[in-house]
Scaffold this motif. Structure first.
Motif, mmCIF file in Angstrom:
data_model
loop_
_atom_site.group_PDB
_atom_site.id
_atom_site.type_symbol
_atom_site.label_atom_id
_atom_site.label_comp_id
_atom_site.label_asym_id
_atom_site.label_seq_id
_atom_site.Cartn_x
_atom_site.Cartn_y
_atom_site.Cartn_z
ATOM 1 N N LEU A 53 15.623 -4.440 6.869
ATOM 2 C CA LEU A 53 17.083 -4.489 6.885
ATOM 3 C C LEU A 53 17.634 -3.904 8.183
ATOM 4 O O LEU A 53 18.620 -4.388 8.732
ATOM 5 C CB LEU A 53 17.635 -3.720 5.682
ATOM 6 N N ASP A 54 16.968 -2.870 8.679
ATOM 7 C CA ASP A 54 17.413 -2.250 9.923
ATOM 8 C C ASP A 54 17.009 -3.074 11.136
ATOM 9 O O ASP A 54 17.720 -3.139 12.136
ATOM 10 C CB ASP A 54 16.838 -0.840 10.057
ATOM 11 N N GLU A 55 15.841 -3.702 11.050
ATOM 12 C CA GLU A 55 15.342 -4.462 12.193
ATOM 13 C C GLU A 55 16.036 -5.816 12.324
ATOM 14 O O GLU A 55 16.011 -6.431 13.382
ATOM 15 C CB GLU A 55 13.821 -4.670 12.045
ATOM 16 N N GLY A 56 16.597 -6.291 11.224
ATOM 17 C CA GLY A 56 17.308 -7.563 11.261
ATOM 18 C C GLY A 56 16.401 -8.760 11.416
ATOM 19 O O GLY A 56 16.805 -9.795 11.929
ATOM 20 N N THR A 57 15.147 -8.640 10.978
ATOM 21 C CA THR A 57 14.220 -9.764 11.085
ATOM 22 C C THR A 57 13.251 -9.753 9.920
ATOM 23 O O THR A 57 12.751 -8.696 9.528
ATOM 24 C CB THR A 57 13.420 -9.723 12.405
ATOM 25 N N SER A 58 12.991 -10.916 9.358
ATOM 26 C CA SER A 58 12.060 -11.014 8.235
ATOM 27 C C SER A 58 10.623 -10.894 8.700
ATOM 28 O O SER A 58 9.711 -10.758 7.889
ATOM 29 C CB SER A 58 12.255 -12.353 7.505
ATOM 30 N N ALA A 59 10.386 -10.958 10.018
ATOM 31 C CA ALA A 59 9.026 -10.875 10.551
ATOM 32 C C ALA A 59 8.593 -9.432 10.787
ATOM 33 O O ALA A 59 7.498 -9.173 11.266
ATOM 34 C CB ALA A 59 8.927 -11.659 11.862
ATOM 35 N N TYR A 60 9.447 -8.500 10.451
ATOM 36 C CA TYR A 60 9.137 -7.090 10.684
ATOM 37 C C TYR A 60 7.932 -6.667 9.841
ATOM 38 O O TYR A 60 7.846 -6.970 8.660
ATOM 39 C CB TYR A 60 10.341 -6.227 10.324
ATOM 40 N N GLU A 61 6.953 -5.988 10.476
ATOM 41 C CA GLU A 61 5.776 -5.499 9.778
ATOM 42 C C GLU A 61 5.998 -4.040 9.392
ATOM 43 O O GLU A 61 6.062 -3.169 10.269
ATOM 44 C CB GLU A 61 4.528 -5.632 10.667
ATOM 45 N N PRO A 62 6.112 -3.732 8.122
ATOM 46 C CA PRO A 62 6.420 -2.363 7.718
ATOM 47 C C PRO A 62 5.221 -1.433 7.883
ATOM 48 O O PRO A 62 4.066 -1.852 7.790
ATOM 49 C CB PRO A 62 6.791 -2.511 6.243
ATOM 50 N N ASP A 63 5.499 -0.174 8.108
ATOM 51 C CA ASP A 63 4.462 0.848 8.130
ATOM 52 C C ASP A 63 4.228 1.335 6.706
ATOM 53 O O ASP A 63 5.136 1.320 5.875
ATOM 54 C CB ASP A 63 4.896 2.035 8.999
ATOM 55 N N PRO A 64 3.026 1.767 6.392
ATOM 56 C CA PRO A 64 2.776 2.294 5.048
ATOM 57 C C PRO A 64 3.543 3.582 4.816
ATOM 58 O O PRO A 64 3.725 4.385 5.734
ATOM 59 C CB PRO A 64 1.259 2.530 5.042
ATOM 60 N N ILE A 65 4.009 3.767 3.593
ATOM 61 C CA ILE A 65 4.717 4.999 3.251
ATOM 62 C C ILE A 65 3.848 5.931 2.415
ATOM 63 O O ILE A 65 4.183 7.102 2.240
ATOM 64 C CB ILE A 65 6.032 4.705 2.503
ATOM 65 N N PHE A 66 2.713 5.406 1.909
ATOM 66 C CA PHE A 66 1.868 6.172 1.001
ATOM 67 C C PHE A 66 0.426 5.753 1.206
ATOM 68 O O PHE A 66 0.143 4.585 1.483
ATOM 69 C CB PHE A 66 2.297 5.909 -0.451
ATOM 70 N N TRP A 67 -0.479 6.721 1.052
ATOM 71 C CA TRP A 67 -1.910 6.445 1.269
ATOM 72 C C TRP A 67 -2.724 7.355 0.362
ATOM 73 O O TRP A 67 -2.414 8.531 0.203
ATOM 74 C CB TRP A 67 -2.219 6.699 2.735
ATOM 75 N N MET A 68 -3.746 6.804 -0.263
ATOM 76 C CA MET A 68 -4.634 7.588 -1.115
ATOM 77 C C MET A 68 -6.038 7.010 -0.992
ATOM 78 O O MET A 68 -6.204 5.794 -0.876
ATOM 79 C CB MET A 68 -4.152 7.546 -2.570
ATOM 80 N N ASN A 69 -7.038 7.888 -1.005
ATOM 81 C CA ASN A 69 -8.400 7.377 -0.898
ATOM 82 C C ASN A 69 -9.330 8.117 -1.846
ATOM 83 O O ASN A 69 -8.963 9.114 -2.473
ATOM 84 C CB ASN A 69 -8.905 7.480 0.540
ATOM 85 N N GLY A 70 -10.550 7.612 -1.966
ATOM 86 C CA GLY A 70 -11.538 8.234 -2.827
ATOM 87 C C GLY A 70 -12.785 7.389 -2.908
ATOM 88 O O GLY A 70 -13.077 6.588 -2.007
ATOM 89 N N TRP A 71 -13.516 7.549 -4.006
ATOM 90 C CA TRP A 71 -14.793 6.857 -4.175
ATOM 91 C C TRP A 71 -14.923 6.345 -5.602
ATOM 92 O O TRP A 71 -14.367 6.916 -6.543
ATOM 93 C CB TRP A 71 -15.965 7.796 -3.916
ATOM 94 N N LEU A 72 -15.705 5.289 -5.762
ATOM 95 C CA LEU A 72 -16.136 4.805 -7.065
ATOM 96 C C LEU A 72 -17.609 5.179 -7.230
ATOM 97 O O LEU A 72 -18.448 4.781 -6.419
ATOM 98 C CB LEU A 72 -15.989 3.286 -7.175
ATOM 99 N N PHE A 73 -17.908 5.945 -8.264
ATOM 100 C CA PHE A 73 -19.291 6.306 -8.570
ATOM 101 C C PHE A 73 -19.730 5.566 -9.829
ATOM 102 O O PHE A 73 -19.142 5.782 -10.900
ATOM 103 C CB PHE A 73 -19.419 7.822 -8.809
#
Length: 233
Positions: A53-73
């Motif tokens: 909305l701020d960039e005024g273009t639908s081609a804008y690539e957003p940055d991640p706002i949340f990140w989580m990691n881990g493992w499957l055992f």
């Protein structure tokens, strides 16, 4: 620097943009590797339409706002015990060894889920400019747990205030400061139905009703809805 005015504006716009959040789950699996004791995973969340909305273009690539990691055992690893795998993979997975029994296998009380893996959570991060939104971080974490739930016979967490350590060494924190932050984080996880487990760990068991209700309640609060979403169980 995020000001109170910036945060207030984001809160108002978040109500309209909340349902445009998308999650990306990445699982790195090498099925034939004899050395792979666990499978790393990462969940990333984006607000696709918010910044556009701020960039005024639908081609804008957003940055991640949340990140989580881990493992499957895998609960039934080939030729090794769960305790061995947890101890061998990483110092951050070793903390989950108390969830195993005397034979080194995942304790029976944590094997009631429908999945086939212990989902071990490592680090969780909400971007700084999105903090203070009234529960956005815990809502995103709960939504990520639901995304991972098909894999899980149990979801395990070890409360550690990583965000408190940003730019600092753990030894720079007083024991009191660290203990307060860990206690606060434990209370937050408990709102997603996480329960105490051996080794100062927390587990989210096979019944996801509590988790679903918590996520729905957070969505209602963040979006300004009068009542949580009705789910079919």
């Amino acid at each position: 620097m995020v000001t109170d005015l910036d945060r207030a504006r984001r809160r108002r716009r978040l109500k309209r943009a909340l349902d445009s959040i998308t999650f990306n789950l990445t699982i790195t699996w090498t099925p034939r590797s004899p050395d792979e004791l666990a499978t790393p995973w990462t969940v990333t969340a984006y607000l696709d339409d918010f910044e556009a909305l701020d960039e005024g273009t639908s081609a804008y690539e957003p940055d991640p706002i949340f990140w989580m990691n881990g493992w499957l055992f895998p609960v039934l690893p080939h030729g090794i015990t769960m305790a061995y795998a947890l101890d061998a993979v990483d110092a951050d997975t070793e903390v989950f060894v108390p969830l195993t029994d005397s034979a080194g296998e995942l304790a029976g009380e944590y094997q009631n889920g429908t999945g086939s893996h212990l989902v071990a959570v490592d680090k969780v991060r909400l971007e700084r400019q999105w903090r203070g939104m009234g529960g956005l971080g815990i809502y995103l974490a709960g939504s990520a747990f639901l995304l991972l739930s098909d894999y899980a016979i149990c979801i395990a967490l070890h409360p550690k205030p990583f965000e408190l350590l940003e730019g600092r060494e753990e030894r720079d924190l007083s024991q009191e400061e660290y203990a307060r932050a860990t206690k606060k984080l434990t209370r937050l996880w408990s709102t997603l139905s996480a329960e105490p487990a051996p080794g100062k760990n927390l587990v989210i068991g096979p019944s996801l009703i509590g988790l679903c209700n918590a996520v729905d309640g957070l969505h209602a609060r963040l979006s300004g809805s009068k009542q949580p979403l009705e789910r079919s169980r």
